[in-house]
Design a protein around this motif. Structure first.
Motif, PDB file in Angstrom:
ATOM      1  N   ILE A 129       0.889  -1.326   0.089  1.00 21.74           N
ATOM      2  CA  ILE A 129       0.043  -0.055   0.079  1.00 21.74           C
ATOM      3  C   ILE A 129       0.823   1.334  -0.066  1.00 21.74           C
ATOM      4  N   HIS A 130       1.942   1.282   0.745  1.00 20.49           N
ATOM      5  CA  HIS A 130       2.630   2.609   0.929  1.00 20.49           C
ATOM      6  C   HIS A 130       4.146   2.310   1.608  1.00 20.49           C
ATOM      7  N   VAL A 131       4.934   3.155   1.477  1.00 19.78           N
ATOM      8  CA  VAL A 131       6.407   3.211   1.945  1.00 19.78           C
ATOM      9  C   VAL A 131       6.455   4.295   2.762  1.00 19.78           C
ATOM     10  N   GLU A 132       7.001   4.059   3.965  1.00 17.83           N
ATOM     11  CA  GLU A 132       7.429   5.041   5.163  1.00 17.83           C
ATOM     12  C   GLU A 132       8.582   5.345   4.910  1.00 17.83           C
ATOM     13  N   PRO A 133       9.553   6.459   4.147  1.00 18.59           N
ATOM     14  CA  PRO A 133      10.975   6.437   4.067  1.00 18.59           C
ATOM     15  C   PRO A 133      11.467   6.637   5.369  1.00 18.59           C
ATOM     16  N   ILE A 134      12.559   5.999   5.732  1.00 17.03           N
ATOM     17  CA  ILE A 134      13.294   5.977   6.990  1.00 17.03           C
ATOM     18  C   ILE A 134      14.349   7.383   6.837  1.00 17.03           C
ATOM     19  N   GLY A 135      14.161   8.125   7.906  1.00 17.14           N
ATOM     20  CA  GLY A 135      15.267   9.498   7.822  1.00 17.14           C
ATOM     21  C   GLY A 135      16.276   9.374   8.990  1.00 17.14           C
ATOM     22  N   ILE A 136      17.333  10.234   8.722  1.00 18.62           N
ATOM     23  CA  ILE A 136      18.253  10.557   9.615  1.00 18.62           C
ATOM     24  C   ILE A 136      18.016  11.930  10.204  1.00 18.62           C
ATOM     25  N   TYR A 137      18.060  12.104  11.279  1.00 16.87           N
ATOM     26  CA  TYR A 137      17.592  13.380  12.171  1.00 16.87           C
ATOM     27  C   TYR A 137      18.759  13.688  13.210  1.00 16.87           C
ATOM     28  N   SER A 138      18.973  15.103  13.297  1.00 18.22           N
ATOM     29  CA  SER A 138      20.073  15.600  14.192  1.00 18.22           C
ATOM     30  C   SER A 138      19.566  17.000  14.775  1.00 18.22           C
ATOM     31  N   GLN A 139      19.915  17.125  16.057  1.00 14.77           N
ATOM     32  CA  GLN A 139      19.451  18.391  16.659  1.00 14.77           C
ATOM     33  C   GLN A 139      20.753  19.282  16.591  1.00 14.77           C
ATOM     34  N   LYS A 140      22.086  18.295  16.191  1.00 15.72           N
ATOM     35  CA  LYS A 140      23.340  19.231  16.287  1.00 15.72           C
ATOM     36  C   LYS A 140      23.944  19.767  14.958  1.00 15.72           C
ATOM     37  N   LYS A 142      23.259  19.920  10.648  1.00 17.60           N
ATOM     38  CA  LYS A 142      22.401  20.211   9.442  1.00 17.60           C
ATOM     39  C   LYS A 142      22.547  19.260   8.287  1.00 17.60           C
ATOM     40  N   SER A 143      23.289  18.606   8.244  1.00 15.39           N
ATOM     41  CA  SER A 143      23.833  17.779   7.144  1.00 15.39           C
ATOM     42  C   SER A 143      24.788  16.465   7.566  1.00 15.39           C
ATOM     43  N   LEU A 144      24.864  15.620   6.775  1.00 15.68           N
ATOM     44  CA  LEU A 144      25.636  14.272   7.205  1.00 15.68           C
ATOM     45  C   LEU A 144      27.107  14.838   7.267  1.00 15.68           C
ATOM     46  N   ASP A 145      27.434  15.637   6.017  1.00 14.08           N
ATOM     47  CA  ASP A 145      28.724  15.945   5.847  1.00 14.08           C
ATOM     48  C   ASP A 145      29.406  16.822   7.180  1.00 14.08           C
ATOM     49  N   GLU A 146      28.532  17.184   8.175  1.00 16.57           N
ATOM     50  CA  GLU A 146      28.760  18.044   9.350  1.00 16.57           C
ATOM     51  C   GLU A 146      29.336  17.005  10.308  1.00 16.57           C
ATOM     52  N   ARG A 164      18.085  -2.344   6.685  1.00 20.51           N
ATOM     53  CA  ARG A 164      17.638  -1.022   5.959  1.00 20.51           C
ATOM     54  C   ARG A 164      18.193   0.291   6.268  1.00 20.51           C
ATOM     55  N   ILE A 165      18.454   0.557   7.618  1.00 18.20           N
ATOM     56  CA  ILE A 165      19.245   1.554   8.041  1.00 18.20           C
ATOM     57  C   ILE A 165      20.853   1.608   7.501  1.00 18.20           C
ATOM     58  N   LEU A 166      21.486   0.345   7.680  1.00 13.70           N
ATOM     59  CA  LEU A 166      22.727   0.458   7.134  1.00 13.70           C
ATOM     60  C   LEU A 166      23.004   0.604   5.687  1.00 13.70           C
ATOM     61  N   SER A 167      21.823   0.075   4.877  1.00 16.00           N
ATOM     62  CA  SER A 167      21.898   0.328   3.462  1.00 16.00           C
ATOM     63  C   SER A 167      21.723   2.019   3.154  1.00 16.00           C
ATOM     64  N   LEU A 168      20.857   2.696   3.916  1.00 19.69           N
ATOM     65  CA  LEU A 168      20.720   4.001   3.786  1.00 19.69           C
ATOM     66  C   LEU A 168      22.017   4.738   4.223  1.00 19.69           C
ATOM     67  N   LEU A 169      22.790   4.343   5.351  1.00 16.34           N
ATOM     68  CA  LEU A 169      24.226   4.770   5.609  1.00 16.34           C
ATOM     69  C   LEU A 169      25.130   4.740   4.455  1.00 16.34           C
ATOM     70  N   GLU A 170      25.102   3.303   3.756  1.00 15.13           N
ATOM     71  CA  GLU A 170      25.982   3.199   2.620  1.00 15.13           C
ATOM     72  C   GLU A 170      25.410   4.108   1.301  1.00 15.13           C
ATOM     73  N   VAL A 171      24.351   4.182   1.108  1.00 17.35           N
ATOM     74  CA  VAL A 171      23.938   5.102  -0.069  1.00 17.35           C
ATOM     75  C   VAL A 171      24.460   6.345   0.055  1.00 17.35           C
ATOM     76  N   GLU A 172      24.341   7.082   1.645  1.00 17.63           N
ATOM     77  CA  GLU A 172      24.893   8.332   1.800  1.00 17.63           C
ATOM     78  C   GLU A 172      26.307   8.522   1.956  1.00 17.63           C
ATOM     79  N   GLY A 173      27.068   7.343   1.756  1.00 14.57           N
ATOM     80  CA  GLY A 173      28.389   7.344   1.897  1.00 14.57           C
ATOM     81  C   GLY A 173      29.237   7.319   3.101  1.00 14.57           C
TER      82      GLY A 173
END
Length: 294
Positions: A129-140, A142-146, A164-173
């Motif tokens: 029926i649907h996909v709920e994309p998993i996301g990375i969040y930070s209070q500290k 503003k980007s993964l590069d930081e 699933r999470i490890l695959s996302l971390l791999e996609v994000e380098g």
């Protein structure tokens, strides 16, 4: 002569009255029979139009709201949809297995497959029926590069979430996983490259991740969209990285194998994939929840 005439008239009158009585009895019997037939027809019609009741378990939030949209549409098809809400990921499958539910709608495909393998459930996927994309969040940051060297990322302790999470971390380098492995079942042991020396804390229950994010625990937290949305967090605007729509983690209608061809179940899936319901998903969550049509 007069006596004879009187006798004949009296006899004729008796015959006429008897005939009328018989006719009235037949008319009464016919009317009674007609009324009985009409009643039987009405009863049969009533029985034929009796709605089918379909009891579906759903996690509170997204799944429950989507089912509510389907409810009036199904009612027009003669299907009464009863929605049972759940706060956990264990009971919906237990209740489906025991027969308390006709179907459930809360889990993605890898979770369903793992439940079947681990617990022996005789379930099938009746439709995505649907996909709920998993996301990375930070209070500290503003980007993964930081993210600094040695940053801590808090993730779910669910085995089916971790791949699933490890695959996302791999996609994000951020990491690299072993070549040739099944990504949905990957673990931290499958990490072969970790240039930023990321520390992955995988000891948290999924429902606690929002709390850790709000309290600023770790450097980043990976959260399922359903938990984020329930907490008033916008996955599109608030995440620093989010899974793409090509995700394999489609949320499905699960049923017992014996019910896979149940017309009411098939109609439920058809309605949930209808343009009306899909438009609701798009408008309600603005891309944080992605409908699928097959």
């Amino acid at each position: 002569m007069k006596k004879l005439l009187s006798f004949l008239i009296l006899s004729l009158l008796v015959v006429v009255l008897a005939a009328c009585g018989t006719a009235e009895e037949k008319t009464t019997e016919n009317n009674a029979s007609t009324n009985e037939d009409t009643t039987n027809t009405e009863n049969t019609t009533s029985e034929n139009t009796e709605p089918v009741t379909l009891t579906v378990g759903a996690s509170f939030g997204i799944h429950e709201l989507v089912l509510e949209q389907a409810k009036p549409i199904l009612a027009e098809e003669g299907i009464e949809l009863v929605i049972e809400g759940y706060q956990d990921y264990v009971m919906p499958n237990q209740d489906l297995d025991s027969g308390e539910l006709d179907a459930n709608y809360f889990q993605h495909i890898p979770y369903l497959e793992d439940e079947i393998a681990q617990k022996g459930y005789d379930f099938v996927n009746a439709g995505g029926i649907h996909v709920e994309p998993i996301g990375i969040y930070s209070q500290k940051y503003k980007s993964l590069d930081e993210l600094p060297d040695g940053a801590t990322i808090i993730i779910s302790n669910s085995v089916t979430d971790q791949g699933r999470i490890l695959s996302l971390l791999e996609v994000e380098g951020l990491i690299k996983l072993k070549d040739g492995i099944e990504k949905t079942t990957a673990t931290t042991d499958d990490i072969v490259e970790n240039p930023k020396n990321i520390v992955i804390d995988n000891g948290s229950n999924p429902e606690m991740l929002v709390t850790y994010y709000e309290e600023g625990e770790g450097d980043a937290v990976v959260i399922n969209s359903n938990f984020a949305i329930d907490a008033g967090i916008n996955p599109i605007e608030d995440s620093i990285a989010i899974e793409g729509s090509e995700s394999k983690y489609v949320n499905v209608i699960a049923v017992r194998s014996e019910d896979k061809d149940n017309p009411a179940i098939q109609k439920l899936v058809e309605v949930l994939r209808s343009k009306q319901v899909q438009d609701f998903i798009v408008n309600e969550w603005s891309g944080a929840v992605v409908p699928v049509s097959e």
